[in-house]
Scaffold this motif. Structure first.
Motif, mmCIF file in Angstrom:
data_model
loop_
_atom_site.group_PDB
_atom_site.id
_atom_site.type_symbol
_atom_site.label_atom_id
_atom_site.label_comp_id
_atom_site.label_asym_id
_atom_site.label_seq_id
_atom_site.Cartn_x
_atom_site.Cartn_y
_atom_site.Cartn_z
ATOM 1 N N ASP A 81 0.825 -1.195 0.000
ATOM 2 C CA ASP A 81 0.000 0.000 0.000
ATOM 3 C C ASP A 81 0.867 1.256 0.000
ATOM 4 O O ASP A 81 2.006 1.255 0.470
ATOM 5 N N SER A 82 0.311 2.323 -0.532
ATOM 6 C CA SER A 82 1.060 3.558 -0.714
ATOM 7 C C SER A 82 0.094 4.723 -0.838
ATOM 8 O O SER A 82 -1.119 4.553 -0.866
ATOM 9 N N THR A 94 -2.588 5.222 10.559
ATOM 10 C CA THR A 94 -1.921 4.362 9.601
ATOM 11 C C THR A 94 -2.996 3.538 8.901
ATOM 12 O O THR A 94 -3.811 2.895 9.560
ATOM 13 N N TYR A 95 -2.997 3.577 7.601
ATOM 14 C CA TYR A 95 -4.001 2.878 6.819
ATOM 15 C C TYR A 95 -3.406 1.599 6.238
ATOM 16 O O TYR A 95 -2.303 1.612 5.690
ATOM 17 N N TYR A 96 -4.147 0.513 6.360
ATOM 18 C CA TYR A 96 -3.693 -0.793 5.922
ATOM 19 C C TYR A 96 -4.642 -1.369 4.881
ATOM 20 O O TYR A 96 -5.858 -1.363 5.064
ATOM 21 N N CYS A 97 -4.070 -1.885 3.840
ATOM 22 C CA CYS A 97 -4.814 -2.644 2.847
ATOM 23 C C CYS A 97 -4.891 -4.099 3.300
ATOM 24 O O CYS A 97 -3.938 -4.629 3.885
ATOM 25 N N ALA A 98 -6.001 -4.745 3.037
ATOM 26 C CA ALA A 98 -6.167 -6.139 3.417
ATOM 27 C C ALA A 98 -6.917 -6.898 2.325
ATOM 28 O O ALA A 98 -7.681 -6.307 1.557
ATOM 29 N N ALA A 99 -6.703 -8.196 2.282
ATOM 30 C CA ALA A 99 -7.375 -9.030 1.291
ATOM 31 C C ALA A 99 -7.691 -10.398 1.875
ATOM 32 O O ALA A 99 -7.003 -10.875 2.791
ATOM 33 N N GLN A 143 1.747 -3.253 4.380
ATOM 34 C CA GLN A 143 2.626 -2.790 5.453
ATOM 35 C C GLN A 143 2.114 -1.531 6.141
ATOM 36 O O GLN A 143 2.601 -1.179 7.217
ATOM 37 N N GLY A 144 1.151 -0.879 5.554
ATOM 38 C CA GLY A 144 0.584 0.332 6.121
ATOM 39 C C GLY A 144 1.173 1.589 5.513
ATOM 40 O O GLY A 144 2.347 1.634 5.151
ATOM 41 N N THR A 145 0.353 2.616 5.406
ATOM 42 C CA THR A 145 0.801 3.915 4.924
ATOM 43 C C THR A 145 0.184 4.994 5.810
ATOM 44 O O THR A 145 -1.007 4.953 6.122
ATOM 45 N N GLN A 146 1.000 5.940 6.225
ATOM 46 C CA GLN A 146 0.579 6.937 7.196
ATOM 47 C C GLN A 146 -0.130 8.101 6.521
ATOM 48 O O GLN A 146 0.353 8.656 5.532
ATOM 49 N N VAL A 147 -1.263 8.474 7.081
ATOM 50 C CA VAL A 147 -1.997 9.660 6.653
ATOM 51 C C VAL A 147 -2.105 10.594 7.847
ATOM 52 O O VAL A 147 -2.607 10.207 8.899
ATOM 53 N N THR A 148 -1.628 11.808 7.673
ATOM 54 C CA THR A 148 -1.683 12.804 8.727
ATOM 55 C C THR A 148 -2.469 14.010 8.233
ATOM 56 O O THR A 148 -2.106 14.619 7.222
ATOM 57 N N VAL A 149 -3.523 14.341 8.940
ATOM 58 C CA VAL A 149 -4.383 15.461 8.574
ATOM 59 C C VAL A 149 -4.211 16.551 9.619
ATOM 60 O O VAL A 149 -4.499 16.349 10.799
ATOM 61 N N SER A 150 -3.759 17.701 9.190
ATOM 62 C CA SER A 150 -3.534 18.818 10.093
ATOM 63 C C SER A 150 -4.669 19.816 9.990
ATOM 64 O O SER A 150 -5.324 19.948 8.949
ATOM 65 N N SER A 151 -4.882 20.530 11.078
ATOM 66 C CA SER A 151 -5.928 21.543 11.112
ATOM 67 C C SER A 151 -5.391 22.917 10.761
ATOM 68 O O SER A 151 -6.139 23.835 10.477
#
Length: 127
Positions: A6-7, A94-99, A119-127
């Protein structure tokens, strides 16, 4: 066996958009028999299902994701996507794809149902 990569994660301001991708390394025939999903986990929180899509295209969203996120799959590329818009700071995780192998049932958001994980991909949302 199915290998998932994942990416697409990164940093974005609140209200912005991010598209995550998950490449499934398997044969096209096998890809047509897997259901896939996105999960996420924030620090101190349990992993939660975000969206799921079966091999036939049936979709399920968590309440926190519906109306803002869109899950899709490109069968020609063996790739799963999660388009996220109107992002909020609470989407940071951290977002993970699964199957999992298709069971004939509908889309599920229980992590115990899934056999293969990215393996996970990090998403960071700032205000």
């Amino acid at each position: 066996q199915v290998q998932l990569v994942d990416s697409g994660g990164g940093s974005v301001q609140a209200g912005g958009s991010v598209r995550l991708a998950c490449a499934a390394f398997t044969t096209s025939a096998a890809y047509n028999f897997i259901s896939m999903a996105w999960f996420r986990q924030a620090p101190g929180k349990e992993r939660e299902g975000v969206a799921a899509i079966t091999s036939s295209g049936a979709i399920s969203y968590a309440n926190s994701a519906k109306d803002r996120f869109t899950i899709s799959r490109d069968n020609a590329k063996n790739t799963l996507y999660l388009q996220m818009s109107s992002l909020k700071p609470e989407d940071t995780a951290t977002y993970y794809c699964a199957a999992k192998w298709e069971s004939g049932g509908g889309p599920v958001l229980s992590q115990d149902a899934y056999r293969y994980w990215g393996q996970g991909t990090q998403v960071t949302v700032s205000s």
